[in-house]
Enzyme design. Structure first.
Site, PDB file in Angstrom:
ATOM      1  N   HIS A 217       0.799  -1.214   0.000  1.00 24.70           N
ATOM      2  CA  HIS A 217       0.000   0.000   0.000  1.00 24.70           C
ATOM      3  C   HIS A 217       0.837   1.272   0.000  1.00 24.70           C
ATOM      4  CE1 HIS A 217      -3.312  -2.658   0.594  1.00 24.70           C
ATOM      5  NE2 HIS A 217      -4.160  -1.664   0.591  1.00 24.70           N
ATOM      6  N   SER A 221       0.020  -1.036  -6.242  1.00 26.87           N
ATOM      7  CA  SER A 221       0.386  -2.154  -7.105  1.00 26.87           C
ATOM      8  C   SER A 221       1.198  -1.665  -8.294  1.00 26.87           C
ATOM      9  CB  SER A 221      -0.879  -2.841  -7.625  1.00 26.87           C
ATOM     10  OG  SER A 221      -1.543  -3.494  -6.588  1.00 26.87           O
ATOM     11  N   LYS A 245     -13.438  -8.398  -9.468  1.00 31.62           N
ATOM     12  CA  LYS A 245     -12.535  -9.133 -10.360  1.00 31.62           C
ATOM     13  C   LYS A 245     -11.863 -10.271  -9.580  1.00 31.62           C
ATOM     14  CE  LYS A 245      -9.069  -8.340 -13.914  1.00 31.62           C
ATOM     15  NZ  LYS A 245      -8.239  -7.350 -14.615  1.00 31.62           N
ATOM     16  N   ASP A 246     -11.471  -9.995  -8.337  1.00 31.83           N
ATOM     17  CA  ASP A 246     -10.881 -11.040  -7.499  1.00 31.83           C
ATOM     18  C   ASP A 246     -11.903 -12.141  -7.218  1.00 31.83           C
ATOM     19  OD1 ASP A 246      -8.349 -10.090  -7.355  1.00 31.83           O
ATOM     20  OD2 ASP A 246      -8.553  -9.120  -5.404  1.00 31.83           O
ATOM     21  N   GLU A 289       7.198 -33.550  -2.680  1.00 32.14           N
ATOM     22  CA  GLU A 289       6.005 -33.018  -3.338  1.00 32.14           C
ATOM     23  C   GLU A 289       6.439 -32.168  -4.526  1.00 32.14           C
ATOM     24  OE1 GLU A 289       2.322 -33.427  -1.557  1.00 32.14           O
ATOM     25  OE2 GLU A 289       3.722 -34.953  -2.175  1.00 32.14           O
TER      26      GLU A 289
END
Lengths: 407, 254, 176
Positions: A217, A221, A245-246, A289
């Site tokens: 923040h 972004s 959108k998320d 893994e």
């Protein structure tokens, strides 16, 4: 919707609480209408919130699994089977947790590669990048220790092999390994401490995630163009644009997750982990893994014990100095014709490492592993600094909204 | 949409490569069998499971334990509560200690786990020439292509090829790692008499018991696939709604 | 283009609202449904629910003696009552009882009293042959039970419950 005296904030109850505890305005500034975001973020920017969702799923399922799990070598395997067979929805919760770990790594890997492609690690976001890497390291530690808990064959031998990495350290290696084990082999004390730490570390991750978001923040972004926002015309509020959108991204991601969860829950696991741990018999091929395979391939491509261990840890640590190894001032690969090619080669090298890590270390797989290892390090140490100096970037747009206006 | 496709490709690449790919050993991969429980809508065939249980009970259980399966679980196979109770009562299980401090045997009850043929691993090895008959509860998940492998193994006994040095007390099996298996060929034609009249060929018995072992390893398979269908439908509708809402909200920007 | 789109959205607020609200509501329903497995996992699991039973040999219990059996994680009192205790219990059938019940309804054979040894107040284990009524007395908060296990005095609201049990023969019972 931007001012604090209309809509939601006009509600008397909200006002009453807000006056005493400013939770709503804080949230609004974090992920709400008061957080200005570049207007041009692509779907690649969804993976940060998806990783956050995975962390929440892992913590919630983990907390309820602990209610039925017993961290003791004599009972751990049985208690997991108890969860799978008798606990109400136990099979669902355990498969969510086991596959959720893979989903978490998928989200985080895409998140990291997105950062690399668009230069999100560059000034002024170096600390944001570091915090992300710390989360990645903590995730690996958490996933590794979690995989030990079912106390199957791969749990036991994975724990043995990985803890033995530390024995490569000169002089203090052996005492460190004994200390990690709490004995002379991986045994009950090891299982107990791994359980304790597996429960603790996710909450440490939550703490670092908060710092990660705080750092995000500070400057906002990055974006696909990699240029700073120049004014309000370049920005839109996070809510409702990126919340919805998320949400859409979450839907797609959950469908992908559900495919594994309901139709192939053991595809990403290893059959040997359904055999109880046996300290007398090592499985024919020990494979970690999938999300550890690239690093495992680097470890095995070096014929020297200490060298392999150093290189493996180096592969992660080198990412911390990436902001300075990449000497280009231009962030986004969109405007860096040569770096763009190198990025894809690097991605292919990482996939090659993943492949090599899953094969026995011999023949072609070993050659591929070694070639990709060399490229992995050459990419950071040689190519990135040089390309930054010699590459001629394309002309950057004046602002985010400029290409839009032109069109 | 282009991004979604790319994402899918990327994920598929990573995951595809991650699949354990060490079938490079000498034994051939077991042939893929069309099981009733394959696929997103697959379910267990109750009659098949009951026959498989009969094979396990009359043949395998002589040496192999199944300690995670309880008699009450046999309700899943289509047995009634009374049948399960009667079935359990035909077994003797250990209980105790009693007031004299001694362990004793009593008739089995539905909540009891299947009794093991040997008290511990050492005893099992002692009775089997040093080889340990594995617990079969999870065997179908503890092997790659579990049910396929079990069926292939049970039907894979063959005379050793010329020049193959077979160890003493070992049998040749096409699908076993190293081809030398300590377990003698367990199934022969008509070894069991099926209650439903099915011809008990080796192939049939191997098929039935493999399906039964898959059920034993993954008893919630049907629940899982049933819930999966509901969740998938819900998520697809939900995602569609989110997409429509996203389009709506973003429309005013462009 | 941008201008017209903004106008368009502005003139159609209800339709936009509908799809957004529907999406939100649908998401909320999904989240609520997803909560259920997390709650239900705390309910008794299948192995716990599978009814267990335990057998008791009565031949070793002389009149005036009791044994305490652990059944489903709780104590069960099995008391071989004396004639005097049985008589006292029957006499009190007509007394003022907080939870009225006849002694005959609490036993299968008068000399054998089988009941849960868990105080109906807050779950402590009462002490035998203590209290004002010659039965049981709970030391936690002072509840008195009589020789039939009925509550007579104190904060407990109900009689000590009788579990399901059956006589297998004259000297053996199965609880559960």
């Amino acid at each position: 919707m931007a001012d604090n005296n209309s809509g939601f904030f006009a509600n008397p109850l909200v006002k009453w609480i807000e006056y005493r505890l400013p939770v709503f305005s804080t949230l609004d500034h974090m992920v709400g209408s008061q957080y200005p975001t570049p207007k041009n973020l692509s779907y690649w920017w969804n993976f940060g919130s998806l990783a956050g969702l995975c962390l929440v799923i892992q913590i919630l399922t983990g907390i309820v699994l602990v209610m039925h799990y017993t961290p003791h070598t004599a009972m751990a395997f049985d208690s997991v089977e108890h969860i799978m067979r008798d606990v109400n929805y136990g099979w669902l919760l355990r498969y969510m947790h086991a596959n959720g770990a893979s989903m978490f790594f998928i989200a985080v890997y895409i998140h990291i590669f997105r950062g690399m492609y668009y230069g999100s690690y560059k000034a002024p976001r170096e600390i944001l990048w570091w915090l992300g890497l710390i989360i990645f390291l903590l995730m690996m530690a958490t996933a590794f220790m979690g995989y030990v808990l079912p106390w199957g064959q791969m749990s036991f031998w994975g724990a043995t092999v990985i803890t033995n990495l530390f024995s490569a350290i000169p002089l203090v290696g052996e005492p460190i390994v004994t200390w990690l084990w709490g004995g002379f082999a991986v045994d009950n004390p090891t299982l107990n401490r791994f359980f304790s730490l597996h429960y603790l570390l996710p909450f440490v991750i939550v703490g670092i995630v908060i710092l990660h978001v705080l750092a995000l923040h500070q400057h906002g972004s990055n974006n696909p163009l990699g240029i700073d926002t120049k004014g309000p015309q370049d920005r839109i509020p996070f809510h409702p644009y990126y919340t919805i959108k998320d949400a859409f991204g979450v839907g797609v991601f959950l469908i992908f997750f559900s495919f594994f969860l309901f139709y192939a829950p053991n595809y990403l696991g290893h059959p040997d982990n359904y055999i109880p741990a046996n300290p007398l018999v090592t499985p024919e091929h020990i494979v970690p893994e999938w999300y550890f395979l690239p690093f495992y391939a680097i470890l095995r491509s070096v014929p020297d014990k200490l060298g392999g261990v150093l290189l493996m840890f180096g592969a992660i640590l080198i990412l911390f100095v990436l902001p300075w190894l990449d000497t280009s001032k231009v962030r986004s690969a969109k405007f860096r014709p040569i770096y763009k090619q190198l990025f894809w080669v690097f991605l292919i090298a990482c996939i090659g490492l993943t492949y090599a890590g899953g094969q026995p270390p011999e023949g072609l797989a070993l050659v591929i592993g070694r070639a990709c290892t060399i490229y992995y390090f050459a990419h950071f140490i040689i190519l990135l600094p040089l390309v930054g100096w010699f590459e001629k970037p394309l002309k950057l747009p004046a602002s985010i909204s400029e290409p839009v206006l032109k069109a | 949409m282009k991004m979604t496709t790319m994402r899918a490709i990327l994920a598929a690449l990573t995951l595809g490569l991650a699949a354990p790919a060490f079938a490079a050993g000498e034994q051939p991969a077991p042939p893929a069998v069309k099981w009733s429980f394959n696929g997103p809508f697959g379910t267990f065939d109750r009659a098949e499971l009951q026959r498989g249980y009969q094979v396990y009970k009359e043949v395998c259980a002589a040496c192999h334990a199944m300690k995670y399966v309880a008699f009450r679980n046999l309700r899943d196979l289509g047995f009634s509560e009374a049948e399960v109770k009667a079935l359990a009562a035909t077994f003797q299980v250990n209980d105790g200690p009693n007031d004299a401090g001694e362990m004793f045997q009593r008739a089995g009850q539905p909540q009891d786990k299947f009794p093991s043929p040997f008290p511990n691993e050492k005893a099992a090895r002692a009775s089997n020439g040093g080889a340990y008959p594995l617990d079969l509860s999870l065997i179908a998940k503890a092997r790659a292509q579990g049910p396929d492998y079990i069926k292939a193994l049970l039907t894979g006994y063959k005379p050793a090829p010329a020049g193959f040095a077979l160890g003493e007390g070992l049998q040749y099996n096409e699908y076993f790692a190293g081809h030398q298996i300590a377990m003698p060929q367990p199934l022969n034609d008509d070894q069991v008499t099926y209650a439903d009249g099915t011809k008990a060929s080796v192939e049939q018995m191997a098929h039935d018991v493999s399906a039964f072992l898959m059920w034993a390893a993954e008893p919630k398979l049907e629940d899982r696939k049933r819930m999966g269908l509901k969740v998938m439908i819900f998520l697809i509708v939900l995602t569609g709604l989110f997409f429509a809402a996203k389009k709506r909200i973003w429309r005013k920007l462009h | 283009m941008a201008g017209t789109a903004t106008q368009k959205a502005g003139t159609e607020p209800t339709r936009r609202d509908f799809i957004v609200v529907a999406a939100g509501a649908f998401g909320a329903v999904g989240a609520a449904a997803a909560v259920w497995p997390f709650i239900h996992q705390m309910n008794p699991s299948a192995d716990v629910l599978a009814l267990s039973s335990t057998e008791v040999d009565l031949s070793q219990i002389a009149a005036g003696q009791s044994v305490t059996i652990l059944w489903r994680g709780k104590p069960v009192f099995v008391r071989h009552r004396t004639e005097a205790e049985i008589e006292l219990a029957r006499k009190d059938d007509t007394a003022a009882l907080p939870d009225p019940q006849k002694d005959a309804d609490r036993v299968k054979k008068p000399e054998w009293l089988v009941m849960m040894g868990v105080c109906t107040h807050l779950g402590c284990v009462p002490l035998g042959q203590k209290g004002d009524f010659g039965g049981w007395f709970c030391p936690c908060h002072g509840s008195h039970y009589d020789t039939s296990g009925r509550i007579r005095k104190g904060p407990a609201p109900l009689n000590l419950p009788v579990p399901d049990y059956a006589f297998l023969n004259d000297t053996r019972i199965r609880i559960g």
